[in-house]
Design a protein around this motif. Structure first.
Motif, PDB file in Angstrom:
ATOM      1  N   ARG A   1       7.973  -6.670   9.504  1.00 24.30           N
ATOM      2  CA  ARG A   1       8.238  -5.265  10.195  1.00 24.30           C
ATOM      3  C   ARG A   1       6.924  -4.502  10.022  1.00 24.30           C
ATOM      4  N   ASP A   2       6.065  -4.818   9.140  1.00 24.74           N
ATOM      5  CA  ASP A   2       5.027  -3.879   8.863  1.00 24.74           C
ATOM      6  C   ASP A   2       5.318  -2.284   8.632  1.00 24.74           C
ATOM      7  N   LYS A   3       6.597  -2.147   8.005  1.00 23.89           N
ATOM      8  CA  LYS A   3       7.037  -0.851   7.572  1.00 23.89           C
ATOM      9  C   LYS A   3       7.304  -0.726   6.187  1.00 23.89           C
ATOM     10  N   GLY A   4       7.404   0.669   5.625  1.00 25.54           N
ATOM     11  CA  GLY A   4       7.384   0.603   4.265  1.00 25.54           C
ATOM     12  C   GLY A   4       7.269   2.240   3.828  1.00 25.54           C
ATOM     13  N   ARG A   5       7.270   2.383   2.601  1.00 25.10           N
ATOM     14  CA  ARG A   5       7.192   3.579   1.836  1.00 25.10           C
ATOM     15  C   ARG A   5       6.756   3.665   0.338  1.00 25.10           C
ATOM     16  N   GLY A   6       5.995   4.499  -0.053  1.00 29.21           N
ATOM     17  CA  GLY A   6       5.682   4.672  -1.198  1.00 29.21           C
ATOM     18  C   GLY A   6       4.342   3.781  -1.797  1.00 29.21           C
ATOM     19  N   ALA A   7       4.195   3.433  -2.986  1.00 31.34           N
ATOM     20  CA  ALA A   7       3.122   2.669  -3.579  1.00 31.34           C
ATOM     21  C   ALA A   7       3.014   1.349  -2.888  1.00 31.34           C
ATOM     22  N   GLU A   8       4.019   0.467  -2.918  1.00 30.75           N
ATOM     23  CA  GLU A   8       4.168  -0.872  -2.388  1.00 30.75           C
ATOM     24  C   GLU A   8       3.405  -0.824  -0.912  1.00 30.75           C
ATOM     25  N   HIS A   9       3.804   0.219  -0.055  1.00 30.95           N
ATOM     26  CA  HIS A   9       3.333   0.554   1.509  1.00 30.95           C
ATOM     27  C   HIS A   9       1.810   0.948   1.118  1.00 30.95           C
ATOM     28  N   ILE A  10       1.376   1.790   0.232  1.00 25.54           N
ATOM     29  CA  ILE A  10       0.162   2.504   0.475  1.00 25.54           C
ATOM     30  C   ILE A  10      -0.833   1.355  -0.039  1.00 25.54           C
ATOM     31  N   LYS A  11      -0.500   0.472  -0.996  1.00 27.98           N
ATOM     32  CA  LYS A  11      -1.388  -0.739  -1.413  1.00 27.98           C
ATOM     33  C   LYS A  11      -2.208  -1.483  -0.436  1.00 27.98           C
ATOM     34  N   LEU A  12      -1.392  -1.650   0.632  1.00 23.49           N
ATOM     35  CA  LEU A  12      -2.245  -2.283   1.613  1.00 23.49           C
ATOM     36  C   LEU A  12      -3.255  -1.679   2.393  1.00 23.49           C
TER      37      LEU A  12
END
Length: 193
Positions: free
Chosen positions: A64-75
């Motif tokens: 879904r290319d959705k997220g939050r926090g470090a796991e999302h920001i790492k991209l």
């Protein structure tokens, strides 16, 4: 304040900032689940914390290319990625938040319960941090009702269009700064002739 007291205070602040950077690295790349980002150097100095922004491990759903926090920001740490940020920019997250608050006093309320911090660096790259209230997980309430967690951090590098600031105060600030720089450059060129 004598020199010895000043030096001790400086060393205490430096240790706090190094601990903050270590926390960011451990959340992003290791098993740490969250680390506080102090929003005011005086808060760090006095160890009185009324308002804290937390950098959390978070999650990312690739489908879904959705997220939050470090796991999302790492991209955004990947070279050439949309919204690319450098590791140095990530490690200086706390300093960026503190600089923003020094100038603008408070984050921009996005109207949906979240807060936005935006700025432009000396090279003209624009950045945005989006935060949201920490919601209690089950029976565990948030540490403070004012605490926020970082859900996203990105730049306008490799985006199809330059980032437009959501906060009208930030937009006006950088437009004013650019026009002042332009005037100074023109005056300097005339002086050189």
């Amino acid at each position: 304040m004598n020199f010895k007291d000043f030096l001790q205070k400086f060393q205490d602040i430096e240790r706090s900032l190094q601990k903050e950077k270590r926390g960011i690295v451990n959340v992003t790349f290791n098993a740490k689940r969250a680390t506080p980002i102090k929003t005011d150097l005086e808060v760090i100095e006095n160890a009185i914390i009324d308002y804290v922004v937390h950098y959390v491990k978070g999650w990312h759903n690739t489908k879904r290319d959705k997220g939050r926090g470090a796991e999302h920001i790492k991209l955004h740490l990947e070279k050439g990625s949309e919204g690319e940020i450098t590791i140095e920019e990530l490690l200086n997250l706390g300093n960026s938040l503190r600089e923003y608050l020094k100038v603008f006093k408070e984050p921009f309320d996005d109207g949906r319960g979240g807060k936005v911090y935006e700025w432009e660096n000396d090279e003209g790259v624009r950045f945005r941090i989006a935060t949201d209230k920490i919601k209690g997980e089950g029976l565990i309430p948030p540490l403070s009702p004012s605490d926020e967690q970082i859900i996203s951090f990105y730049s306008d590098r490799n985006l199809s269009q330059r980032m437009e600031f959501k906060n009208p105060k930030v937009k006006a600030y950088y437009e004013n700064t650019q026009s002042q720089t332009s005037i100074l450059n023109q005056a300097h060129k005339r002086k050189q002739k």
